[in-house]
Motif scaffolding. Structure first.
Motif, PDB file in Angstrom:
ATOM      1  N   LYS A  42     -45.971  95.725  60.422  1.00 51.73           N
ATOM      2  CA  LYS A  42     -46.017  97.172  60.223  1.00 51.73           C
ATOM      3  C   LYS A  42     -45.468  97.548  58.847  1.00 51.73           C
ATOM      4  CE  LYS A  42     -44.750 101.520  62.495  1.00 51.73           C
ATOM      5  NZ  LYS A  42     -44.058 102.133  63.661  1.00 51.73           N
ATOM      6  N   GLU A  43     -44.361  96.917  58.467  1.00 54.41           N
ATOM      7  CA  GLU A  43     -43.752  97.196  57.154  1.00 54.41           C
ATOM      8  C   GLU A  43     -44.686  96.765  56.026  1.00 54.41           C
ATOM      9  OE1 GLU A  43     -40.019  95.638  54.390  1.00 54.41           O
ATOM     10  OE2 GLU A  43     -40.075  95.164  56.541  1.00 54.41           O
ATOM     11  N   TYR A  44     -45.259  95.559  56.136  1.00 55.85           N
ATOM     12  CA  TYR A  44     -46.163  95.069  55.109  1.00 55.85           C
ATOM     13  C   TYR A  44     -47.389  95.970  54.987  1.00 55.85           C
ATOM     14  CZ  TYR A  44     -43.533  90.650  55.466  1.00 55.85           C
ATOM     15  OH  TYR A  44     -42.547  89.690  55.475  1.00 55.85           O
ATOM     16  N   ALA A  45     -47.974  96.325  56.134  1.00 53.81           N
ATOM     17  CA  ALA A  45     -49.176  97.161  56.136  1.00 53.81           C
ATOM     18  C   ALA A  45     -48.913  98.509  55.484  1.00 53.81           C
ATOM     19  CB  ALA A  45     -49.677  97.351  57.566  1.00 53.81           C
ATOM     20  N   LYS A  79     -50.844  99.870  52.276  1.00 57.47           N
ATOM     21  CA  LYS A  79     -51.615 101.100  52.465  1.00 57.47           C
ATOM     22  C   LYS A  79     -51.208 102.162  51.438  1.00 57.47           C
ATOM     23  CE  LYS A  79     -50.449 103.886  55.756  1.00 57.47           C
ATOM     24  NZ  LYS A  79     -50.195 104.434  57.109  1.00 57.47           N
ATOM     25  N   GLU A  80     -49.929 102.299  51.180  1.00 55.62           N
ATOM     26  CA  GLU A  80     -49.456 103.334  50.253  1.00 55.62           C
ATOM     27  C   GLU A  80     -50.047 103.154  48.857  1.00 55.62           C
ATOM     28  OE1 GLU A  80     -45.244 103.379  50.245  1.00 55.62           O
ATOM     29  OE2 GLU A  80     -45.061 104.302  52.239  1.00 55.62           O
ATOM     30  N   VAL A  81     -50.146 101.903  48.404  1.00 53.04           N
ATOM     31  CA  VAL A  81     -50.673 101.658  47.060  1.00 53.04           C
ATOM     32  C   VAL A  81     -52.179 101.903  47.021  1.00 53.04           C
ATOM     33  CG1 VAL A  81     -51.013  99.913  45.275  1.00 53.04           C
ATOM     34  CG2 VAL A  81     -48.855 100.014  46.515  1.00 53.04           C
ATOM     35  N   ILE A  82     -52.905 101.366  47.993  1.00 52.83           N
ATOM     36  CA  ILE A  82     -54.365 101.500  47.989  1.00 52.83           C
ATOM     37  C   ILE A  82     -54.778 102.959  48.161  1.00 52.83           C
ATOM     38  CG2 ILE A  82     -56.485 100.906  49.224  1.00 52.83           C
ATOM     39  CD1 ILE A  82     -55.288  98.189  49.816  1.00 52.83           C
ATOM     40  N   THR A  83     -54.120 103.658  49.078  1.00 53.90           N
ATOM     41  CA  THR A  83     -54.508 105.048  49.336  1.00 53.90           C
ATOM     42  C   THR A  83     -54.139 105.984  48.194  1.00 53.90           C
ATOM     43  OG1 THR A  83     -52.434 105.391  50.555  1.00 53.90           O
ATOM     44  CG2 THR A  83     -54.384 104.809  51.843  1.00 53.90           C
ATOM     45  N   SER A  84     -53.260 105.544  47.293  1.00 49.00           N
ATOM     46  CA  SER A  84     -52.932 106.392  46.135  1.00 49.00           C
ATOM     47  C   SER A  84     -54.135 106.563  45.218  1.00 49.00           C
ATOM     48  CB  SER A  84     -51.760 105.779  45.349  1.00 49.00           C
ATOM     49  OG  SER A  84     -52.143 104.546  44.757  1.00 49.00           O
TER      50      SER A  84
END
Length: 463
Positions: free
Chosen positions: A388-391, A395-400
């Motif tokens: 969960k932490e890794y995902a 996700k935060e970087v890609i969705t930016s």
């Protein structure tokens, strides 16, 4: 140039100034032109042992002076082999395989020499192992000196090459990856990693436990399901140990580490790594061998592609070439599937949504957690299952990179006149983290529809 007494540095500067491409090609040729020695049956080939380099379960490797069929003598490494009568056929087959390997990042076989009724495999001499480097044991190549991304890419190219020859290594680890170091008066050191092998595969269960995939650790009896996928898993551990300077991605505790690997858990010590490294390692070390990528595709992962504009351009070039090899019907279906805002939205939603587990998976995870609490009673679920932490980090970087316009541009690229290599490159440049990740997720399907010779692993080294 060499006949003059002029300053070599000035001459090199002039050469690069007036013929940069030609001179660069020449330097590359000189740096990589050390080829397999042609054996002349009419000449004596000999070795003189000069000292021990290392030893292990595979036997002893020594430094030697090797004299080839032309009477030239130079330093090399030699490994004494004593195959049993039952293993002589395996030995001869593997020597024949070594003779055929010719790649910049695979250690070069030179000869098979007999000395005092013993067989010695003669190989090019290397500075030391990658294990020595990350542990700071090499005098000439200090720890932290080399670029991790370059080291990892060289190992990837070497593994991709031997896989393209239908060879499973079976014992990939830091100690079996050697560092070749060529001294030069003006250019420092030319440093290349060389993929080596510690022993011939006549053993029942070759490999090293700390690098073994779950399917190998859980193999029953005489079964040993070594595969290209198990090499890929070991490569994931190698990457983690390179960037963590020797530390294992699970833990230093033997019992906890082995239990984690046997249960097929994801590495628990990746918190300090970048999002793209985490993503790459997690994909390579998937518990399901079928979900691990082929090595030919690994160097097209965002970790490598997002390095600079040239690597992005090369990614687009390769993708464009792959699409061009599709049949007209497959090409049309593939383009409609990939270059569609709907497909992008579905992929993006899967990325953003929290993973849903089945009842069976939840039960299995609960039992595994209970097992680890016997080892450490106060352990938390997030420690055992850091997914969960890794995902979230990934996700935060890609969705930016995501906004409402991206989907419309995806649709436009696949319009009647919109699809071109240039339009694809401009699209990637606009949202690189998002779109390289998205396109990479479709590469396996695209390559599966084309001929195996899309791009050889040997050609890849030139890029």
């Amino acid at each position: 140039m060499l006949s003059d007494n002029s300053d070599i540095t000035k001459l090199v500067d002039e050469a690069f100034k007036f013929t940069p491409m030609l001179f660069s090609e020449y330097i590359w040729y000189i740096a990589t032109s050390f080829r397999i020695i042609k054996r002349d049956p009419n000449q004596n080939h000999s070795i003189e042992i000069r000292g021990l380099l290392g030893k292990g379960s595979y036997g002893k490797v020594s430094k030697c002076d090797y004299t080839d069929g032309n009477g030239n003598t130079y330093p090399a490494a030699c490994k004494k082999c004593s195959p049993t009568p039952d293993a002589i056929d395996v030995f001869n087959r593997e020597v024949q395989t070594l003779r055929q390997l010719d790649h910049l990042f695979v250690i070069k076989y030179l000869d098979l020499v007999e000395k005092q009724s013993k067989k010695f495999i003669v190989m090019e001499l290397c500075e030391g192992s990658l294990k020595d480097y990350v542990e700071g044991k090499l005098e000439r190549i200090l720890k932290q000196l080399l670029d991790d991304r370059i080291l990892i890419s060289q190992v990837a190219l070497g593994i991709a090459y031997i896989h393209s020859k239908d060879i499973i290594h079976k014992d990939l680890k830091l100690a079996n990856i050697l560092l070749w170091c060529q001294p030069s008066n003006d250019f420092g050191f030319a440093k290349e990693l060389k993929l080596g092998q510690s022993e011939f595969s006549d053993t029942t269960h070759p490999g090293t436990e700390n690098y073994m995939a779950p399917e190998l650790l859980n193999a029953q009896g005489s079964a040993y399901p070594a595969s290209f996928a198990s090499d890929v898993y070991a490569f994931g551990i190698i990457i983690a140990r390179i960037v963590k300077k020797g530390d294992h991605p699970f833990t230093s505790g033997d019992v906890w580490r082995k239990a984690s690997m046997v249960h097929g858990l994801l590495p628990q010590n990746l918190q300090d790594l970048s999002w793209d490294l985490k993503d790459l390692i997690l994909i390579l070390m998937d518990n399901d061998p079928g979900k691990r990528p082929k090595m030919a595709l690994v160097l097209r992962h965002p970790y490598f592609v997002l390095t600079n504009d040239k690597t992005k351009n090369y990614f687009v070039h390769q993708l464009w070439a792959d699409i061009g090899l599709l049949s007209p019907s497959d090409r049309d279906k593939t383009l409609k599937k990939i270059f569609s805002s709907q497909s992008l939205e579905e992929w993006y939603r899967d990325l953003s949504d929290e993973k849903q587990y089945t009842t069976e998976e939840i039960d299995r995870m609960a039992k595994t957690l209970q097992f680890f609490r016997k080892l450490k009673p106060d352990v938390q679920a997030d420690t055992v299952y850091p997914e969960k932490e890794y995902a979230q980090d990934i996700k935060e970087v890609i969705t930016s990179d995501y906004d409402a316009v991206v989907g419309n541009q995806i649709d436009q690229v696949n319009s009647v006149h919109g699809l071109s290599r240039y339009s694809l490159y401009k699209l990637v440049q606009r949202s690189p983290k998002l779109l390289v990740s998205y396109l990479w997720s479709h590469l396996h399907d695209i390559i599966g529809l084309t001929k195996p010779s899309v791009s050889s692993a040997k050609d890849e080294q030139n890029n």
